[in-house]
Design an enzyme around this catalytic site. Structure first.
Site, PDB file in Angstrom:
ATOM      1  N   ASN A   1       0.802  -1.224   0.000  1.00 14.87           N
ATOM      2  CA  ASN A   1       0.000   0.000   0.000  1.00 14.87           C
ATOM      3  C   ASN A   1       0.839   1.280   0.000  1.00 14.87           C
ATOM      4  O   ASN A   1       0.315   2.350  -0.318  1.00 14.87           O
ATOM      5  CB  ASN A   1      -0.961   0.014   1.192  1.00 14.87           C
ATOM      6  CG  ASN A   1      -0.239   0.101   2.522  1.00 14.87           C
ATOM      7  OD1 ASN A   1       0.729  -0.619   2.753  1.00 14.87           O
ATOM      8  ND2 ASN A   1      -0.699   0.970   3.386  1.00 14.87           N
TER       9      ASN A   1
ATOM     10  N   GLU B   1       5.791  -3.116  12.361  1.00 16.69           N
ATOM     11  CA  GLU B   1       4.721  -2.115  12.284  1.00 16.69           C
ATOM     12  C   GLU B   1       3.542  -2.802  11.621  1.00 16.69           C
ATOM     13  O   GLU B   1       3.559  -3.090  10.421  1.00 16.69           O
ATOM     14  CB  GLU B   1       5.181  -0.899  11.477  1.00 16.69           C
ATOM     15  CG  GLU B   1       4.351   0.350  11.738  1.00 16.69           C
ATOM     16  CD  GLU B   1       3.435   0.699  10.593  1.00 16.69           C
ATOM     17  OE1 GLU B   1       2.210   0.613  10.806  1.00 16.69           O
ATOM     18  OE2 GLU B   1       3.899   1.053   9.518  1.00 16.69           O
TER      19      GLU B   1
ATOM     20  N   CYS C   1      -2.726   1.950   7.041  1.00 18.69           N
ATOM     21  CA  CYS C   1      -2.814   1.300   8.352  1.00 18.69           C
ATOM     22  C   CYS C   1      -3.320   2.241   9.436  1.00 18.69           C
ATOM     23  O   CYS C   1      -3.851   1.788  10.454  1.00 18.69           O
ATOM     24  CB  CYS C   1      -1.473   0.692   8.740  1.00 18.69           C
ATOM     25  SG  CYS C   1      -0.099   1.851   8.683  1.00 18.69           S
TER      26      CYS C   1
ATOM     27  N   GLU D   1      10.103   3.291  13.743  1.00 17.31           N
ATOM     28  CA  GLU D   1      10.783   3.723  12.533  1.00 17.31           C
ATOM     29  C   GLU D   1      10.684   5.242  12.453  1.00 17.31           C
ATOM     30  O   GLU D   1       9.798   5.850  13.039  1.00 17.31           O
ATOM     31  CB  GLU D   1      10.146   3.081  11.302  1.00 17.31           C
ATOM     32  CG  GLU D   1      10.315   1.574  11.278  1.00 17.31           C
ATOM     33  CD  GLU D   1       9.698   0.929  10.058  1.00 17.31           C
ATOM     34  OE1 GLU D   1      10.454   0.336   9.264  1.00 17.31           O
ATOM     35  OE2 GLU D   1       8.464   0.998   9.905  1.00 17.31           O
TER      36      GLU D   1
END
Length: 485
Positions: free
Chosen positions: A159, A256, A290, A467
């Site tokens: 995505n 993640e 997300c 991150e």
């Protein structure tokens, strides 16, 4: 801009510093999700390609040819990559539209963000202290050094392939770690352009490899001896499998994972001030993000106002050709994704939810082919329903009321996920005071998503590790104590 056919069809993979072909590789057909047309094909990486990439990364790390370079030299390379991305921006933006079905109006943001990540990571080199640094403690004086953990297996999702690959590659390289990147077969094309940018930079063999493939390729990569750190973005179920594999070799992890984010609308928020930002946060990239705020929680005393305002906003969204600058909602990435989204709406209807708008596939001219689903707003849902508690990954949003503010906060936190929630209020100080009470790695105030150049990640079942920012670099380093007599 490069020739379209050259951009969408490839015959070689960039592995360990060279482009290579292999007759044993299978082919992946690349579709345009707005038309279902096959626009090109690329080779799929084999186990032999994985072995070659990992072996070269291990050899480079052992040689010290990258590990022992200065932070300033590594930063210069990242800046060169950023400049290369800028030069190829037109190609990257075109592929975002045709390969992923992303909006042309959003395409410039994706290429600019990827460039920004490499530049900002380079800037952070001046903030890093790798040591050895003397530290006096009650137990004695020691030196502390921070050293690159070793080759990194980076797995980026379909995505946001370009941006999330940049988030993984840039900090690893600055930390001194070679990278083997596994590319999703759904949206691979922008990363071939990025591979070309790296190939033109004249970097050491083994520093980076790009391997397109499905789960089998990813699983083989993360199980390979020599991989010291795995950076994975994807679903929670896939992350759990990654974690099980990593446990066998105690490989370091950054995960993640999925989310079920909420937008907590406070009682002082007026619909006319915030409905536009709430709507954008719900349907950006057709909900395939997300951090999509897929649960909108509003005060019961004002629920009718918000239902009317949001329903009107959803009904006026322009669905259609992603290459048209006026389009606000494009296609989903695949037929499988359409089927998934539709199953959630069907389940919600069967459980008693009310569909305020949307709820199915569009009809009419322009929608005979392509992977489409209308922006959908539901109410009369609850925690017992799948659509309320599971990540849909599509433009399906629930709106529900709460009584007291404490009830609203409890509703936000009543999920196994903890990725990114939002608070909407004209009183920013009030929202800031509430942010620590929300169980998520990111809390957005009057907006959505996460700042990609600051530390971001999840709590609970949304993963662990961070991150972005200096923390993303430090995740790729190991601290070593050097004790003197």
């Amino acid at each position: 801009m490069s020739d379209t056919t050259t951009l969408t069809s490839r015959s070689e993979l960039y592995i360990a510093g060279a482009w290579s072909s292999d007759a044993e590789r299978a082919w992946i057909e690349v579709e345009n999700p707005a038309t279902e047309q096959v626009i090109g094909r690329i080779p799929e990486a084999t186990a032999r390609d994985v072995d070659r990439a990992v072996d070269a990364a291990v050899a480079l790390h052992k040689s010290g040819a990258w590990r022992d370079t200065t932070l300033a030299d590594r930063a210069d390379v990242l800046t060169e990559i950023a400049e290369g991305i800028d030069k190829r921006a037109a190609d990257l933006q075109a592929l975002y539209v045709t390969d992923q079905g992303g909006l042309s109006s959003f395409a410039g943001f994706t290429s600019a963000t990827a460039s920004m990540i490499f530049r900002d990571t380079a800037r952070l080199a001046s903030s890093l202290d790798l040591g050895p640094t003397k530290r006096d403690t009650p137990g004695g004086s020691v030196y502390i050094s921070r050293e690159p953990s070793g080759p990194v297996a980076a797995i980026a999702p379909w995505n946001a392939p370009l941006v999330l690959s940049a988030v993984k590659i840039a900090p690893a390289l600055l930390a001194g770690c070679p990278v083997v990147l596994k590319i999703s077969p759904e949206t691979p094309l922008t990363l071939f352009v990025l591979a070309e940018v790296f190939s033109e930079a004249g970097l050491p063999d083994g520093l980076i490899s790009f391997l397109p493939g499905g789960r089998d390729v990813g699983q083989y990569l993360i199980s390979r001896p020599g991989i010291s750190h795995i950076s994975f973005t994807g679903s929670t179920a896939a992350g759990q499998q990654v974690m099980r594999t990593a446990a066998e070799r105690m490989t370091r992890l950054t995960l993640e994972l999925g989310g079920k984010s909420a937008a907590l609308v406070l009682d002082d928020a007026e619909p006319h001030d915030f409905v536009a930002s709430l709507t954008r946060g719900s349907v950006v990239q057709t909900g395939q993000v997300c951090t999509t705020q897929s649960r909108i929680l509003v005060p019961n005393s004002r629920e009718a106002e918000w239902i009317d305002a949001l329903t009107a906003a959803f009904e006026t969204l322009a669905v259609g050709d992603p290459s048209d600058p006026s389009t606000e909602v494009g296609p989903l990435v695949s037929q499988a994704q359409v089927d998934r989204v539709e199953s959630y709406v069907t389940s919600a209807r069967n459980d008693g939810a009310t569909v305020l708008t949307g709820g199915g596939r569009p009809s009419g001219p322009g929608f005979d082919t392509g992977y489409w689903f209308l922006p959908t707003l539901l109410t009369n849902t609850g925690p017992e329903m799948r659509v309320y508690r599971e990540e849909v990954f599509g433009p399906v949003i629930v709106i529900e009321g709460y009584d007291t503010l404490d009830d609203g906060i409890d509703a936000v936190n009543d999920t196994e996920f903890g990725l990114g929630n939002g608070i909407y209020s004209p009183d920013v100080d009030r929202a800031l005071a509430l942010a620590p009470r929300l169980d998520s790695g990111t809390v957005s105030i009057n907006t959505t998503g996460a700042c990609i150049t600051a530390p971001f990640g999840g709590m609970k079942m949304s993963g662990f590790g961070r991150e972005g920012g200096i923390e993303g670099i430090e995740a790729m380093l190991e601290s070593k104590q050097i004790q003197l007599p």
